[in-house]
Enzyme design. Structure first.
Site, PDB file in Angstrom:
ATOM      1  CB  ALA A  16       4.912  43.031  40.795  1.00  0.00           C
ATOM      2  CB  SER A  36       2.144  48.678  33.908  1.00  0.00           C
ATOM      3  OG  SER A  36       0.783  48.351  34.120  1.00  0.00           O
ATOM      4  NE  ARG A  37      -2.478  44.441  31.125  1.00  0.00           N
ATOM      5  CZ  ARG A  37      -3.363  43.486  31.393  1.00  0.00           C
ATOM      6  NH1 ARG A  37      -3.875  42.762  30.414  1.00  0.00           N
ATOM      7  NH2 ARG A  37      -3.742  43.259  32.634  1.00  0.00           N
ATOM      8  CE1 TYR A  58       3.177  44.350  31.669  1.00  0.00           C
ATOM      9  CE2 TYR A  58       1.698  43.403  30.024  1.00  0.00           C
ATOM     10  CZ  TYR A  58       1.923  43.859  31.312  1.00  0.00           C
ATOM     11  OH  TYR A  58       0.914  43.837  32.231  1.00  0.00           O
ATOM     12  CG  HIS A  79       2.789  33.830  33.789  1.00  0.00           C
ATOM     13  ND1 HIS A  79       2.745  32.914  34.824  1.00  0.00           N
ATOM     14  CD2 HIS A  79       2.464  35.030  34.355  1.00  0.00           C
ATOM     15  CE1 HIS A  79       2.408  33.524  35.939  1.00  0.00           C
ATOM     16  NE2 HIS A  79       2.227  34.802  35.678  1.00  0.00           N
ATOM     17  CE  LYS A  97       3.615  30.820  43.426  1.00  0.00           C
ATOM     18  NZ  LYS A  97       2.635  31.895  43.455  1.00  0.00           N
ATOM     19  NE  ARG A 163      -4.299  36.820  41.872  1.00  0.00           N
ATOM     20  CZ  ARG A 163      -3.786  35.621  42.060  1.00  0.00           C
ATOM     21  NH1 ARG A 163      -3.948  34.691  41.146  1.00  0.00           N
ATOM     22  NH2 ARG A 163      -3.112  35.334  43.164  1.00  0.00           N
ATOM     23  CG  ASP A 176      -3.315  31.539  42.536  1.00  0.00           C
ATOM     24  OD1 ASP A 176      -3.052  31.818  43.716  1.00  0.00           O
ATOM     25  OD2 ASP A 176      -3.107  32.316  41.587  1.00  0.00           O
TER      26      ASP A 176
END
Length: 318
Positions: A16, A36-37, A58, A79, A97, A163, A176
């Site tokens: 981002a 953001s959360r 969001y 996503h 992606k 992650r 990824d």
């Protein structure tokens, strides 16, 4: 552009930040909001980038009337729900992606976008780089494509919280790193008719190393690999009956492309791109929105679904 796209970014991670920074290299758009959360995360990101509007959810970002388009840069499993939020709010969406976690989710996003006549595109940024655009032009001069090869390997320390190793965050080499090689083969050869794969799991159960052979109706084959365990050359080649194209690493952001005819001397092409290379996908979105298009011919939605179907099959074979 006379009317730059006003972007809202969902997510505050590294990609981002790279997208927001790269937008400063172009006049096609600018970041006006982030979601953001948590308010703290949104504020930290906005302060670092210089964004006035920051949202603690969001949902609020998707509803922001000052946002023209949304870039979804959240973890892989988010996503699908995040893109749905934006699409249902009538916002054009660029989704990082891998597009989704699986082909079923991808098909739903595409259906919602088409049903509502809203722009949607996968953020496979390498597709839009000048070097890759040049590769696409060169393919026509090498005859019938026989073989495509590509590898993408990076070394990551084994950390269950990272992650890439976390199942809950959509970890694994294929989603990824492998998405680059699968998308590259798709760009050249389209959807495969046969898929053979070998997957070795990482210590958390996600795929740590994956190799694929894709077969096509023409008789062409693609040999693709990805791994979390070692830094590979990250090169690619397209071999045709009349010549070959070799792309030095990293092939997804090429600096050097070599065209070698079957009977002739090689020609080397150099290319450069500014920043992280993400500005070009933003330019493509702006171009398509200005033209009234709802998808990009450089990264069509049906192809994005096909790529997800290929990766689904690879993982199912594990």
């Amino acid at each position: 552009m006379s009317n730059p796209v006003r972007w809202g970014i969902m997510g505050t991670g590294g990609i981002a930040g790279a997208f927001a920074t790269d937008l400063k290299l172009t006049d096609s758009g600018t970041v006006v909001a982030v979601g953001s959360r948590s308010q703290a995360s949104a504020d930290r990101f906005a302060d670092a980038i210089g964004i006035e509007r920051r949202h603690a959810s969001y949902e609020d970002l998707a509803a922001d009337p000052d946002v023209d388009a949304v870039y979804v840069a959240t973890p892989h499993p988010l996503h699908h729900p995040n893109a749905l939020l934006a699409l249902r709010a009538g916002k054009p969406v660029l989704v990082e992606k891998p597009f989704t976690m699986n082909a079923g989710e991808a098909r739903e996003l595409v259906k919602v976008a088409r049903d509502n006549n809203v722009f949607l595109m996968e953020a496979m940024w390498t597709r839009f780089l000048p070097g890759i655009r040049h590769v696409r032009e060169l393919i026509g001069g090498i005859g019938d494509v026989v073989t495509v090869t590509a590898d993408h390997g990076q070394w990551f320390a084994e950390d269950a919280e990272h992650r890439l190793f976390a199942p809950a965050l959509g970890g694994g080499a294929l989603l990824d790193l492998g998405v680059y090689v699968v998308s590259f083969a798709s760009m050249v050869l389209g959807a495969p008719s046969k898929i053979v794969s070998m997957v070795d799991p990482a210590f958390t159960g996600v795929d740590g190393q994956t190799s694929m052979i894709l077969g096509y109706g023409s008789g062409a084959q693609a040999v693709l690999t990805c791994t979390l365990r070692a830094k590979s050359p990250t090169r690619a080649a397209i071999v045709g009956t009349d010549g070959r194209i070799e792309i030095d690493g990293p092939f997804y952001a090429p600096a050097t492309v070599t065209l070698t005819p079957r009977d002739g001397e090689p020609t080397v092409f150099e290319s450069v791109h500014e920043g992280s290379g993400l500005r070009h996908e933003a330019d493509e979105v702006a171009l398509r929105l200005a033209a009234g298009d709802t998808e990009s011919p450089l990264m069509p939605l049906d192809e994005t679904i096909s790529i997800m179907e290929t990766m689904d099959t690879v993982l199912a074979q594990a």
